[in-house]
Design an enzyme around this catalytic site. Sequence first.
Site, PDB file in Angstrom:
ATOM      1  N   ASP A  18     -31.606 -25.212  43.820  1.00  0.00           N
ATOM      2  CA  ASP A  18     -32.208 -27.114  43.288  1.00  0.00           C
ATOM      3  C   ASP A  18     -30.584 -27.868  43.241  1.00  0.00           C
ATOM      4  O   ASP A  18     -30.027 -27.169  42.247  1.00  0.00           O
ATOM      5  CB  ASP A  18     -33.313 -26.643  41.721  1.00  0.00           C
ATOM      6  CG  ASP A  18     -33.187 -28.146  41.116  1.00  0.00           C
ATOM      7  OD1 ASP A  18     -33.485 -29.332  42.077  1.00  0.00           O
ATOM      8  OD2 ASP A  18     -33.726 -28.562  39.843  1.00  0.00           O
ATOM      9  N   SER A  64     -41.479 -28.828  49.207  1.00  0.00           N
ATOM     10  CA  SER A  64     -41.896 -28.258  47.970  1.00  0.00           C
ATOM     11  C   SER A  64     -43.207 -29.374  48.450  1.00  0.00           C
ATOM     12  O   SER A  64     -42.992 -30.468  49.111  1.00  0.00           O
ATOM     13  CB  SER A  64     -42.646 -27.963  46.304  1.00  0.00           C
ATOM     14  OG  SER A  64     -41.295 -29.446  46.471  1.00  0.00           O
ATOM     15  N   GLU A  66     -44.129 -31.395  46.084  1.00  0.00           N
ATOM     16  CA  GLU A  66     -43.610 -32.237  45.491  1.00  0.00           C
ATOM     17  C   GLU A  66     -43.039 -33.468  45.957  1.00  0.00           C
ATOM     18  O   GLU A  66     -42.772 -34.167  45.884  1.00  0.00           O
ATOM     19  CB  GLU A  66     -44.147 -32.076  44.424  1.00  0.00           C
ATOM     20  CG  GLU A  66     -44.898 -31.825  43.402  1.00  0.00           C
ATOM     21  CD  GLU A  66     -45.540 -29.770  43.505  1.00  0.00           C
ATOM     22  OE1 GLU A  66     -46.872 -29.563  43.151  1.00  0.00           O
ATOM     23  OE2 GLU A  66     -44.791 -28.918  44.656  1.00  0.00           O
ATOM     24  N   ASN A  67     -41.888 -32.290  47.005  1.00  0.00           N
ATOM     25  CA  ASN A  67     -40.718 -33.328  47.434  1.00  0.00           C
ATOM     26  C   ASN A  67     -41.325 -33.821  48.605  1.00  0.00           C
ATOM     27  O   ASN A  67     -40.695 -34.822  48.755  1.00  0.00           O
ATOM     28  CB  ASN A  67     -40.261 -31.623  48.155  1.00  0.00           C
ATOM     29  CG  ASN A  67     -39.558 -30.933  47.544  1.00  0.00           C
ATOM     30  OD1 ASN A  67     -38.548 -29.757  47.480  1.00  0.00           O
ATOM     31  ND2 ASN A  67     -39.295 -31.101  46.024  1.00  0.00           N
TER      32      ASN A  67
END
Length: 238
Positions: A18, A64, A66-67
């Site tokens: 991250d 992800s 979500e990404n």
Amino acid sequence: MWASGSVKIPTHIAVIPDGNRRYAKKTGIDFYHAYKKGVEKVRNFLTWALEFRDIKNVTFFALSTENLQRSKIELEILFRIFEDELRRTLEDPLIHDNKVRVRFIGDRSLLPGKVVKYIDELESVTKNYSNYHLTIALGYGGRAEIVRCIKRVLSGEVRLETFSEEELFQCLDTRGIPNPEPDVVVRTGGEKRLSNFLLYQTAYSELIFLEKLWPEVEREDLVYIIEEYSRRQRRFGR
């Protein structure tokens, strides 16, 4: 570096890398070069891990589900970098000299065709390697992985009457990977959560959080991870 037997080295390290976007803002570079540096750091980290021969598995949470909700421009940048890196990795001596088997987990239907093409090729050219294992989670979400597993059960691929924890492992995206449960999960960037990563596999994983942004990570941080893991006493709920 350490006296023989004095340090317990994890066999499987999973990484949530991250902080690429924050690194761009911090250093004033654009997203492309920040993400490019982040991808290069993945190769660096694998190189360092291979120096510790007991580390057999490394898993990265690269993208992800979500990404995938990010802006079209940002996703185009990411996929272009992925294409370039996958193509380069096909002939990377680091992979072939060390006999690293490369696998990808996640929903490939969410990825561009060219990315999937290189994924398939890379998995194919390394399928007979077994010294080390590199797993890349791309278009991946832990909840979606469990849903895919449930669908396999409901479709009759797995007998419900004899369904067990071990058989559940064989339904997950990580099936076929030796030691699919990470000994330690490392997240950079200061956030302290798993963010939908390997939800079933990490039940007893040790968690280590680094304040450094992913592109800032160096070999000394892997040494710290190993030493911190070695200090922990894993109880597995007992």
